[in-house]
Design an enzyme around this catalytic site. Structure first.
Site, PDB file in Angstrom:
ATOM      1  CG  HIS A  85     132.190  -4.370 -75.203  1.00 10.16           C
ATOM      2  ND1 HIS A  85     131.665  -4.683 -73.969  1.00 10.16           N
ATOM      3  CD2 HIS A  85     133.531  -4.311 -75.015  1.00 10.16           C
ATOM      4  CE1 HIS A  85     132.635  -4.798 -73.083  1.00 10.16           C
ATOM      5  NE2 HIS A  85     133.777  -4.584 -73.691  1.00 10.16           N
ATOM      6  CG  ASP A 230     128.428  -5.825 -73.386  1.00 12.53           C
ATOM      7  OD1 ASP A 230     128.694  -6.445 -74.431  1.00 12.53           O
ATOM      8  OD2 ASP A 230     129.083  -4.834 -72.990  1.00 12.53           O
ATOM      9  CB  SER A 653     135.521  -6.762 -72.035  1.00 15.45           C
ATOM     10  OG  SER A 653     135.421  -5.454 -71.568  1.00 15.45           O
TER      11      SER A 653
HETATM   12  N1  ARG Z   1     133.508   0.367 -71.127  1.00 15.81           N
HETATM   13  C1  ARG Z   1     133.663  -0.997 -71.531  1.00 15.81           C
HETATM   14  C2  ARG Z   1     135.101  -1.444 -71.335  1.00 15.81           C
HETATM   15  O1  ARG Z   1     136.020  -0.780 -71.766  1.00 15.81           O
HETATM   16  C3  ARG Z   1     133.314  -1.216 -72.951  1.00 15.81           C
HETATM   17  C4  ARG Z   1     131.911  -0.916 -73.229  1.00 15.81           C
HETATM   18  C5  ARG Z   1     131.599  -0.920 -74.692  1.00 15.81           C
HETATM   19  N2  ARG Z   1     130.333  -0.264 -74.875  1.00 15.81           N
HETATM   20  C6  ARG Z   1     130.217   0.950 -75.432  1.00 15.81           C
HETATM   21  N3  ARG Z   1     129.068   1.542 -75.336  1.00 15.81           N
HETATM   22  N4  ARG Z   1     131.195   1.547 -76.081  1.00 15.81           N
HETATM   23  O2  ARG Z   1     135.345  -2.488 -70.807  1.00 15.81           O
END
Ligand code: ARG
Length: 718
Positions: A85, A230, A653
């Site tokens: 991502h 991911d 991330s």
């Molecule tokens: N929730 C994650 C974060 O903000 C990002 C995940 C991205 N994946 C998604 N399905 N939008 O760190």
């Protein structure tokens, strides 16, 4: 009995040291604050091996990836891994309907096939040094020198700025090729000088298809159990001297001062785990008044995004080409929306505002006990509350505006065109035909990610929502009575008549000249929108000074109040370390969530009819054959994700999850639903960091992706 005694003894012994789990610790202070606690938890590295400015250390392998993520170097030839991502928008940008790397995945089979990503950079941290004393001295001197001036506080701030500039200049001279900043911590109570190096030739190496890299999509986002692969890989390039250089085909892979060793040893509950990375923002020093305002702003965003996303998804679902164009825009919007929904729920479930209120009451009791404290901190909470109240309506109005009117995409291209035109004209004065061509060229990228029917529908819906929600005095001047006009008709006319809706139309309109293009209905709307925004923004800053003053004193007060406990500042996109253990959790009574997931869960979740839960054929074949190579666990199963109790937030991330020897065991990529309020109060029992297992990453690259040749440049221990 004996067991109880040991637990109490251990707890007592731990008190002076920093606790595990909670805390985004500052790297230069690890020795002082965290060394003992880390050792007690099983860490076999010294703070000096994690962060040093005298020799290479783990921090040299960790970078800011792009705007807001973390990445890490896993070879001495610049190979970098981060989340899927995080690479998402780069991969989208490189994709076309014919070569859809986002959808199908990609692996460069040679250096020549590594794809340069325009605009992508990575930032290495060289050093961070506490310069608070120097800046405080500058402030004190100015306060004395200008004591009689009416402007004394302004002049003092100027003096601090000048001192910071001098520090920056010196550091820049000492560190050629570096960028230097001075950053504030603890609400402007502490300052660090930060020296970075930015590399701007970064190339895409490979990633799994979206059905793996984003498996579970928005449904699973922010949740455990998780089965997402991911990750994505890039390579950092440098000039021949290993220094930053603009893209050139003659650049060579960057040789980092340190790259991470990868461990295939596996992980067990209770194992030491730490994460180095760049957490973006937390609110652990904010007051109830600020948090309440944050919740109110979330409501505004959630409502507007629900409208926008539903329309986006409808178009995306029915056309793969639109899905590719809007992949990044949708993911970004949706990630925020779901986060805020979860945060609101967690605020309620975990009584966050009540607990914050109690903390403030206790703090105030402590303040009242002593005259000096009362002078220093006695008005802080009230000042913040007053400042928040003064900004409240203005901020809500701007939030609503930003989430609605501002999301009319056509406005972006009109603005970009005018900007590029003026810039081109300054470069070559007088040649307006040429400048128009340049401006047109500069806008072409906009259309790569643009679908007019979607924007048209979103624009009408968001304008109507703005009208429903805005205060009457914030009406938009659209050339009619805003309260009653037919907004569908307005939008349709706008999109029908504008020359900005497609590159073809825009190109055909260039000979009309800039003056005519400025009459375009979208340019007119753009001007109205900006005027309104300026007006609304003017109402968002009346309380700023009070908030800044109150916040600074509140943070200083909290630090004094809790001075026996180790402390760490709010996240601010600077590098931090968090450490703890691999850990399962109980999301509700009678239920335990195991600390890891496996490929069984991928197969269990498969739903060929749901875009978010498709499983590629090849992955199923490998599963059926149990063909996991050296990446299987001892029981022959393939690990996918795991949990730690590390303290992370957005920006982390892609961060490396490291074991007791500092070896890479996974990549952090998410937080869990039960503790979405974690940016405000850390929840030791509930809060977990969701990580992708490095063994799944290597399995996907090697067995699934056929890019096993990359293993040769990695340092892997079994
Ligand atoms: N929730 C994650 C974060 O903000 C990002 C995940 C991205 N994946 C998604 N399905 N939008 O760190």
């Amino acid at each position: 009995m004996k067991k109880i005694f040991c637990t109490i003894a251990a707890a007592v012994l731990l008190i002076p040291g920093a606790r595990a789990d909670e805390g985004m610790w500052l790297l230069p202070l690890l020795q002082e604050i965290n060394a003992d606690a880390m050792k007690d938890l099983g860490c076999r590295l010294t703070p000096d091996q994690i962060y040093s400015i005298n020799h290479s250390s783990l921090k040299d392998a960790v970078v800011v990836f792009g705007g807001g993520c973390t990445g890490e170097l896993i070879s001495n030839q610049g190979l970098l891994v981060t989340n899927h991502h995080c690479g998402y928008s780069s991969i989208q940008g490189l994709s076309t309907d014919e070569h859809n790397y986002l959808e199908d995945g990609y692996w460069a089979m040679s250096r020549e096939q590594e794809l340069p990503v325009e605009g992508l950079s990575v930032t290495f941290l060289k050093s961070m040094t506490d310069v608070t004393d120097i800046l405080d001295a500058a402030r004190r001197e100015a306060l004395e020198q200008y004591a009689d001036s009416a402007n004394v506080s302004k002049l003092a701030e100027k003096a601090v700025e000048a001192a910071a500039d001098r520090l920056k200049k010196t550091a820049e001279q000492e560190n050629p090729h570096a960028t230097v900043t001075v950053r504030s911590f603890y609400n402007n109570n502490v300052y660090y000088l930060i020296v970075n190096k930015v590399y701007r030739d970064v190339r895409f190496v490979g990633a799994p298809p979206a059905s793996i890299g984003k498996f579970g999509g928005e449904t699973d986002n922010w949740m455990w159990p998780r089965h997402t692969g991911d990750f994505s890989m890039f390579r950092v390039y440098a000039g021949k001297d290993n220094e930053p250089a603009r893209y050139s085909k003659d650049n060579v892979p960057y040789v980092p001062a340190r790259s991470l060793t990868i461990s295939l040893k596996g992980i067990n509950e209770g194992d030491f785990a730490m994460i180095l990375g760049y957490p973006g923002r937390t609110q652990r020093f904010q007051t109830e008044a600020q948090l309440q305002q944050m919740m109110d702003l979330h409501d505004i965003s959630i409502a507007a995004r629900t409208i926008r996303q539903d329309i986006m998804w409808k178009h995306m679902e029915s056309d793969p080409s639109v899905r590719l164009k809007y992949a990044s825009k949708y993911a970004g919007s949706s990630n925020g929306r779901k986060k805020w929904i979860g945060q609101k729920k967690a605020f309620k479930d975990l009584r966050v505002l009540e607990r914050e209120r109690q903390k403030e009451a206790d703090f105030y009791q402590w303040v009242l006990k002593n005259k000096e404290r009362k002078e220093k901190y006695g008005t802080a909470l009230q000042e913040i509350a007053d400042g928040v109240a003064a900004n409240r309506d203005g901020e809500k109005a701007v939030q609503l505006f930003g989430e609605t009117v501002f999301n009319i995409e056509l406005l972006d291209v009109a603005g970009a065109f005018a900007g590029a035109f003026r810039q081109a004209l300054t470069a070559v004065p007088g040649d307006s035909a040429e400048a128009l061509q340049d401006a047109y060229q500069a806008c072409l990228a906009f259309y790569d990610d643009y679908y007019e029917p979607l924007d048209r529908e979103v624009s009408a819906a968001l304008l109507k929502h703005y009208r429903d929600q805005a205060r009457p005095e914030n009406a938009l001047d659209l050339g009619g009575n805003f309260a009653t006009m037919d907004l569908d008709a307005f939008v349709n006319k706008l999109f029908d008549e504008s020359r900005f809706t497609s590159p073809e139309k825009l190109k055909a309109a260039l000979p009309e000249g800039f003056a005519r293009l400025r009459q375009d209905p979208v340019v007119k709307l753009y001007n109205t929108v900006y005027e309104t925004l300026m007006k609304l923004s003017a109402e968002t800053s009346a309380g700023d000074e009070k908030i800044a003053k109150g916040s600074k004193s509140f943070a200083a007060g909290l630090m004094e109040w809790k001075k026996k406990e180790p402390s760490y500042p709010d996240a601010n996109s600077t590098m931090r370390l968090t450490y703890g253990t691999v850990k399962s959790y109980s999301p509700q009574d009678a239920l335990t969530y195991r600390y890891y997931s496996t490929i069984y869960g991928v197969i269990e979740k498969e739903d060929p009819d749901n875009y978010e839960f498709r499983v590629p054929k090849k992955l199923k074949e490998l599963y059926v054959a149990r063909d996991y190579g050296p990446y299987a666990m001892a029981d022959g199963n393939l690990p996918v994700c795991f949990l730690t109790n590390n303290d992370i937030t957005g920006g982390n991330s892609g961060s490396p999850v490291l074991n007791a020897d500092g070896h890479l065991i996974g990549l952090a990529f998410d937080g869990n639903w039960e503790s979405m309020s974690g940016d405000v109060i850390f929840e030791p029992e509930l809060q977990r960091c969701i990580c992708v297992d490095i063994r799944y990453v290597l399995f996907l690259m090697d067995k699934f992706g056929g890019a096993g040749y990359l293993l040769k440049e990695m340092n892997i221990v079994k």
